[in-house]
Design a protein around this motif. Sequence first.
Motif, mmCIF file in Angstrom:
data_model
loop_
_atom_site.group_PDB
_atom_site.id
_atom_site.type_symbol
_atom_site.label_atom_id
_atom_site.label_comp_id
_atom_site.label_asym_id
_atom_site.label_seq_id
_atom_site.Cartn_x
_atom_site.Cartn_y
_atom_site.Cartn_z
ATOM 1 N N UNK A 149 13.616 5.103 8.939
ATOM 2 C CA UNK A 149 14.370 6.350 9.113
ATOM 3 C C UNK A 149 13.618 7.308 10.030
ATOM 4 N N UNK A 150 12.882 6.768 10.993
ATOM 5 C CA UNK A 150 12.018 7.582 11.843
ATOM 6 C C UNK A 150 12.792 8.641 12.622
ATOM 7 N N UNK A 151 14.002 8.341 13.038
ATOM 8 C CA UNK A 151 14.789 9.326 13.785
ATOM 9 C C UNK A 151 15.064 10.552 12.929
ATOM 10 N N UNK A 152 15.464 10.330 11.685
ATOM 11 C CA UNK A 152 15.730 11.458 10.784
ATOM 12 C C UNK A 152 14.447 12.212 10.453
ATOM 13 N N UNK A 153 13.351 11.475 10.215
ATOM 14 C CA UNK A 153 12.074 12.115 9.870
ATOM 15 C C UNK A 153 11.623 13.052 10.984
ATOM 16 N N UNK A 154 11.694 12.593 12.237
ATOM 17 C CA UNK A 154 11.249 13.435 13.350
ATOM 18 C C UNK A 154 12.214 14.594 13.596
ATOM 19 N N UNK A 155 13.504 14.372 13.369
ATOM 20 C CA UNK A 155 14.467 15.465 13.528
ATOM 21 C C UNK A 155 14.184 16.563 12.518
ATOM 22 N N UNK A 156 13.874 16.181 11.278
ATOM 23 C CA UNK A 156 13.563 17.171 10.245
ATOM 24 C C UNK A 156 12.252 17.886 10.542
ATOM 25 N N UNK A 157 11.343 17.192 11.240
ATOM 26 C CA UNK A 157 10.072 17.816 11.627
ATOM 27 C C UNK A 157 10.199 18.585 12.937
ATOM 28 N N UNK A 158 11.436 18.618 13.482
ATOM 29 C CA UNK A 158 11.717 19.316 14.745
ATOM 30 C C UNK A 158 10.881 18.766 15.901
ATOM 31 N N UNK A 159 10.758 17.447 15.921
ATOM 32 C CA UNK A 159 10.040 16.740 16.985
ATOM 33 C C UNK A 159 11.040 15.916 17.778
ATOM 34 N N UNK A 160 11.040 16.072 19.096
ATOM 35 C CA UNK A 160 11.986 15.336 19.944
ATOM 36 C C UNK A 160 11.379 14.089 20.549
ATOM 37 N N UNK A 161 10.122 14.179 20.995
ATOM 38 C CA UNK A 161 9.459 13.034 21.611
ATOM 39 C C UNK A 161 7.998 13.000 21.199
ATOM 40 N N UNK A 162 7.429 11.795 21.197
ATOM 41 C CA UNK A 162 6.030 11.639 20.797
ATOM 42 C C UNK A 162 5.298 10.778 21.818
ATOM 43 N N UNK A 163 3.964 10.859 21.782
ATOM 44 C CA UNK A 163 3.125 10.138 22.736
ATOM 45 C C UNK A 163 2.967 8.665 22.363
ATOM 46 N N UNK A 164 2.979 8.376 21.049
ATOM 47 C CA UNK A 164 2.798 6.985 20.618
ATOM 48 C C UNK A 164 3.282 6.776 19.200
ATOM 49 N N UNK A 165 3.665 5.534 18.905
ATOM 50 C CA UNK A 165 4.149 5.167 17.575
ATOM 51 C C UNK A 165 3.497 3.854 17.169
ATOM 52 N N UNK A 166 3.002 3.813 15.934
ATOM 53 C CA UNK A 166 2.379 2.618 15.376
ATOM 54 C C UNK A 166 3.085 2.239 14.086
ATOM 55 N N UNK A 167 3.340 0.949 13.919
ATOM 56 C CA UNK A 167 3.859 0.429 12.652
ATOM 57 C C UNK A 167 3.053 -0.804 12.270
ATOM 58 N N UNK A 168 2.320 -0.702 11.165
ATOM 59 C CA UNK A 168 1.572 -1.829 10.605
ATOM 60 C C UNK A 168 2.403 -2.326 9.423
ATOM 61 N N UNK A 169 3.061 -3.468 9.581
ATOM 62 C CA UNK A 169 4.053 -3.909 8.606
ATOM 63 C C UNK A 169 3.464 -4.636 7.404
ATOM 64 N N UNK A 170 2.159 -4.731 7.321
ATOM 65 C CA UNK A 170 1.549 -5.458 6.213
ATOM 66 C C UNK A 170 1.502 -4.657 4.923
ATOM 67 N N UNK A 171 1.285 -5.362 3.825
ATOM 68 C CA UNK A 171 1.060 -4.721 2.530
ATOM 69 C C UNK A 171 -0.359 -4.188 2.514
ATOM 70 N N UNK A 172 -0.549 -2.979 1.994
ATOM 71 C CA UNK A 172 -1.874 -2.362 2.023
ATOM 72 C C UNK A 172 -2.789 -2.943 0.952
ATOM 73 N N UNK A 173 -4.090 -2.782 1.159
ATOM 74 C CA UNK A 173 -5.069 -3.210 0.165
ATOM 75 C C UNK A 173 -4.817 -2.525 -1.163
ATOM 76 N N UNK A 174 -4.418 -1.265 -1.108
ATOM 77 C CA UNK A 174 -4.133 -0.513 -2.333
ATOM 78 C C UNK A 174 -3.050 -1.209 -3.143
ATOM 79 N N UNK A 175 -1.978 -1.640 -2.480
ATOM 80 C CA UNK A 175 -0.868 -2.275 -3.183
ATOM 81 C C UNK A 175 -1.267 -3.648 -3.714
#
Length: 322
Positions: A89-115
């Motif tokens: 839901x990144x589009x909605x998240x950034x719209x709510x944060x009033x952000x239109x464009x960003x310099x970079x985006x990272x997605x690490x799709x793995x399960x975290x060590x914590x989980x």
Amino acid sequence: MAVPLGGRGSAPHRPVLLRETIELLAAERGGLFVDCTVGLGGHSEAILQASPDAQVLGIDRDDEALELARKRLAQYGSRFRAVHADFRNITRVLAEAKVKQVRGILADLGVSSLQLDSPSRGFSFRHDAPLDMRMDASSGETAAELLGRLSEVEIARIVFEYGEERRARRIARWIVERRERGEPISTTRDLADLVERAVGPGKKRRIHPATRTFQALRIAVNGELENLDRFVTDAVDLLEPEGRLAVISFHSLEDRIIKRTLGKLSGRCQCPPRLPTCNCGARKAVEILTRRPIIPGVNEIAVNSRARSAKLRACKKILTTE
């Protein structure tokens, strides 16, 4: 660098492909970056350290991980913000944060060590715990509830497609037969023992016979493959010109979706051969930065075995005349 985080008795938190990811994001340029799966904050911290002008908006659907990331990155003050949300839901998240464009985006799709290392989360059969597996423990159906509801055919399909388990039908039949006896599978030990009995002794195995079934159920519970192609497209649209997107996947199905979607966004038609016109929506929006996926080296795998299946792909948004 902060001391790696990890639970008591757990492996320390080691961000996968950290150096390669930061280089591909060109984090030294500064600007606003989005860490879509902030986890315990390892990648985010490296981005913040790469430039005093860097800022990170961290997204995660795991409240526990977000709180630990906030504590770890508190030293960076307002340069780090955390949002409890699903990264798709990144589009909605950034719209709510009033952000239109960003310099970079990272997605690490793995399960975290914590989980993985938290006994109460039910991701691993190393601990006998309720069979939960939800990344967002506040909503959705648990793995136990899923197994209590789905038909034998549906369970077999999930285990075969998401776990690439050849004995999926046999495992599904054993699960349903046990359920019909009034003995629902409610703990990780229940499921691991059942799968081990269903699969049989066989030859000496490199991994536990329940590993693929657990992976398949985790993917199904969290909808990990759903709308992944849409996320990549949305992320590219949210990048400023010359902005970078980096995605780390841990499963062949994830990597296939990422590769195909980036290919389409680089202008390569994904339609079947011999179609008279292109109907896949291919457009020249990015330059692929990784001709082949980057994988961990032997040294990284030696200190972090969980990195062994990681694949990193990245792209750069280009200026178009359209």
